[in-house]
Scaffold this motif. Structure first.
Motif, PDB file in Angstrom:
ATOM      1  N   LYS A 231      -0.056  15.294  35.633  1.00  0.00           N
ATOM      2  CA  LYS A 231       0.059  16.726  35.895  1.00  0.00           C
ATOM      3  C   LYS A 231       0.661  17.422  34.679  1.00  0.00           C
ATOM      4  O   LYS A 231       1.601  16.930  34.069  1.00  0.00           O
ATOM      5  N   ALA A 232       0.093  18.580  34.338  1.00  0.00           N
ATOM      6  CA  ALA A 232       0.600  19.378  33.224  1.00  0.00           C
ATOM      7  C   ALA A 232       0.963  20.771  33.737  1.00  0.00           C
ATOM      8  O   ALA A 232       0.272  21.332  34.581  1.00  0.00           O
ATOM      9  N   GLY A 234       1.952  24.482  32.061  1.00  0.00           N
ATOM     10  CA  GLY A 234       2.094  25.310  30.873  1.00  0.00           C
ATOM     11  C   GLY A 234       2.442  26.732  31.255  1.00  0.00           C
ATOM     12  O   GLY A 234       1.967  27.248  32.271  1.00  0.00           O
ATOM     13  N   LEU A 252       5.875  23.809  27.977  1.00  0.00           N
ATOM     14  CA  LEU A 252       4.869  22.844  28.388  1.00  0.00           C
ATOM     15  C   LEU A 252       5.564  21.578  28.882  1.00  0.00           C
ATOM     16  O   LEU A 252       6.510  21.100  28.256  1.00  0.00           O
ATOM     17  N   SER A 253       5.093  21.052  30.022  1.00  0.00           N
ATOM     18  CA  SER A 253       5.629  19.787  30.532  1.00  0.00           C
ATOM     19  C   SER A 253       4.486  18.911  31.023  1.00  0.00           C
ATOM     20  O   SER A 253       3.446  19.405  31.481  1.00  0.00           O
ATOM     21  N   LEU A 254       4.695  17.606  30.916  1.00  0.00           N
ATOM     22  CA  LEU A 254       3.710  16.618  31.352  1.00  0.00           C
ATOM     23  C   LEU A 254       4.390  15.588  32.241  1.00  0.00           C
ATOM     24  O   LEU A 254       5.507  15.157  31.966  1.00  0.00           O
ATOM     25  N   GLU A 255       3.694  15.221  33.326  1.00  0.00           N
ATOM     26  CA  GLU A 255       4.165  14.165  34.211  1.00  0.00           C
ATOM     27  C   GLU A 255       3.086  13.087  34.326  1.00  0.00           C
ATOM     28  O   GLU A 255       1.915  13.403  34.542  1.00  0.00           O
ATOM     29  N   TYR A 256       3.509  11.834  34.189  1.00  0.00           N
ATOM     30  CA  TYR A 256       2.584  10.712  34.322  1.00  0.00           C
ATOM     31  C   TYR A 256       3.200   9.709  35.288  1.00  0.00           C
ATOM     32  O   TYR A 256       4.292   9.192  35.060  1.00  0.00           O
ATOM     33  N   THR A 265       8.148  11.726  32.156  1.00  0.00           N
ATOM     34  CA  THR A 265       8.076  13.178  31.951  1.00  0.00           C
ATOM     35  C   THR A 265       8.332  13.516  30.487  1.00  0.00           C
ATOM     36  O   THR A 265       9.142  12.868  29.810  1.00  0.00           O
TER      37      THR A 265
END
Length: 489
Positions: A231-232, A234, A252-256, A265
């Motif tokens: 999930k991103a 922005g 901006l953040s990213l979750e894997y 994160t």
């Protein structure tokens, strides 16, 4: 106050007494009937002279606060919520100033402590009205208005020619709209408008009134579910400030999440922090030409949950801030003003782990380390208020009607490399313990012992230019206890 009401009515009453003449009463009432729901709370707290583990500190406080939250629902599609909170406090404490005993102004001053007691008061009220409308399962909007008033003052005394006074007001509104316009995208946008006013300000030397700062902003955010495990988020935010100018701030953040046990994160944020009202309008220390603090924050995190009984969390961050504002204490006292005194960098990490060993025993350990570097190490307010290292330990035991909690807090280099003379103790441990006993289904008795080993320490920076050194009234209370009972019906 964040509890949500369920159908019916529930009331909780808490009574407490303890060291230093402590008295505390709390009441919380929650209810829901049909389309109406509400919560009401009130609290009163009194405390007198206390001990800092070295000497008795003359002090007194009498604080009252209350609030109400009322919601009217129209089916499942709309809510109107009114929230109102009030606060009132009276305080008496020992404060310091200094006297110059050198009559010849051409010679260096002979500074001596001028310690006296003063009475102070503070009042505050907050009013919020919000209307939320759900147009469909994928679309909703919430609009609100906000008003906050705050008044603080030192009363007139034999040592003060006229009271110190600060009267502030903030008014504004916001509108936030959210729409899931695609199965993998949810868009949120909004506007904000706030007016901050200094209605009245005065100190020993000057007066000021009618200072106004206007803050406006628009923002847009998109949550993008790239895949089941990715999930991103922005966003873009545009701020306008009537004194500090404007800035476009992206984030901006990213979750894997490759499995239910692991979550990674990453995040990048730019921020914009205009000067506060007092920093701009204070007659003695304010500067209307102050620049906003602007910076970037980088973060990375890992959450690992191997089973239902344990978890591990790791977070690493770096903050790079320009134009940090503080009183420039490198100048002579009569010339000191708020200024953009530093370019500041902070780097740190937090590691926390929790473990339930059995039905009776569980624990939590958390360690945070932060290193702050500034261009001018004698002026930064943040670097001396965040310890270089902090270790928290919780151990809980639960059995039948009993629960026991032991908490420890260890601080290492409280001044964050800025010298040991700013605090009562630069390295220390504080231990607290509490015991809860369920007398009946709805009645709980508790006992707390704080600062068990009577540690001498302070949480507040006492830097005063060097001539005063450390003074007792900034120290925290020594060993003390609290006994209370909680009843719900």
């Amino acid at each position: 106050t964040t509890k949500k009401a369920v159908e019916g009515v529930k009331t909780s009453i808490n009574l407490e007494t303890g060291s230093y003449g402590r008295e505390q009463e709390n009441i919380l009432h929650l209810g829901k009937s049909g389309e109406w729901s509400w919560s009401v709370y009130a609290r009163k707290s009194i405390m007198g002279d206390y001990s800092s583990a070295r000497e008795s500190i003359p002090s007194y406080e009498n604080v009252e606060n209350a609030g109400i939250k009322l919601t009217k629902a129209w089916g499942e599609t709309a809510d109107l919520t009114l929230s109102y909170r009030v606060f009132s406090g009276r305080y008496k404490s020992k404060i310091f100033n200094y006297k110059n005993t050198e009559p010849d102004e051409t010679k260096p001053p002979k500074l001596v402590k001028n310690i006296f007691m003063t009475d102070a008061r503070k009042t505050e009220d907050n009013l919020t009205l919000e209307y939320e409308r759900k147009f469909s399962d994928t679309e909703n909007n919430i609009v609100g208005i906000y008003r906050r008033s705050s008044n603080a003052a030192y009363d007139r005394s034999l040592n003060v020619e006229r009271p110190w006074l600060l009267d502030l007001r903030t008014e504004g509104f916001f509108d936030r709209y959210s729409k899931q316009w695609h199965p993998k995208h949810t868009l949120t946008g909004g506007v904000e408008y706030y007016k901050d006013q200094v209605l009245d300000y005065q100190d020993l030397a000057a007066k000021y009134s009618d200072g106004t700062v206007i803050s406006k902003a628009v923002y847009l955010q998109d949550v993008w579910q790239l895949a089941d495990s990715v999930k991103a988020v922005g966003s873009l935010r545009q701020d306008w400030n009537s004194y500090a100018g404007s800035k476009l701030s992206p984030a901006l953040s990213l979750e894997y999440q490759p499995s239910e046990k692991v979550l990674y994160t990453l995040a990048y944020t730019e921020y914009f922090a205009p000067p506060k009202q007092l920093q701009i309008f204070s007659p003695d220390y304010g500067d209307e030409a102050l620049k906003p603090e602007e910076g970037r924050v980088y973060e990375a995190g890992l959450t690992y949950v191997p089973d239902e009984s344990s978890s591990l969390k790791i977070n690493v961050f770096h903050r790079d801030a320009a134009d940090v504002s503080a009183v420039d204490i490198s100048l002579p006292k009569y010339l000191r003003r708020y200024a953009n005194i530093a370019h500041e960098k902070a780097t740190g990490f937090t590691v926390s782990a929790s473990k339930r060993f059995s039905e009776k025993w569980r624990s939590l350990v958390a360690y945070t380390q932060t290193k702050v570097d500034t261009e001018r190490k004698n002026s930064s307010p943040v670097s001396t208020m965040i310890p270089h290292g902090e270790l928290l330990l919780d151990l809980m035991y639960e059995y039948d009607k009993y629960s026991v909690l032991l908490q420890g807090r260890g601080v290492f280099d409280q001044a964050n490399g800025r010298g040991e003379n700013r605090f009562a103790n630069n390295n220390y441990w504080v231990w607290n313990a509490s015991l809860n006993y369920k007398l009946q289904k709805n009645t709980r008795l508790y006992v707390k012992v704080n600062n068990i080993f009577n540690q001498f320490y302070s949480n507040w920076d006492n830097e005063s230019g060097g001539f005063l050194g450390f003074d007792e009234w900034y120290a925290e209370p020594g060993r003390n206890y609290q006994i209370g009972i909680n009843y719900s019906f």
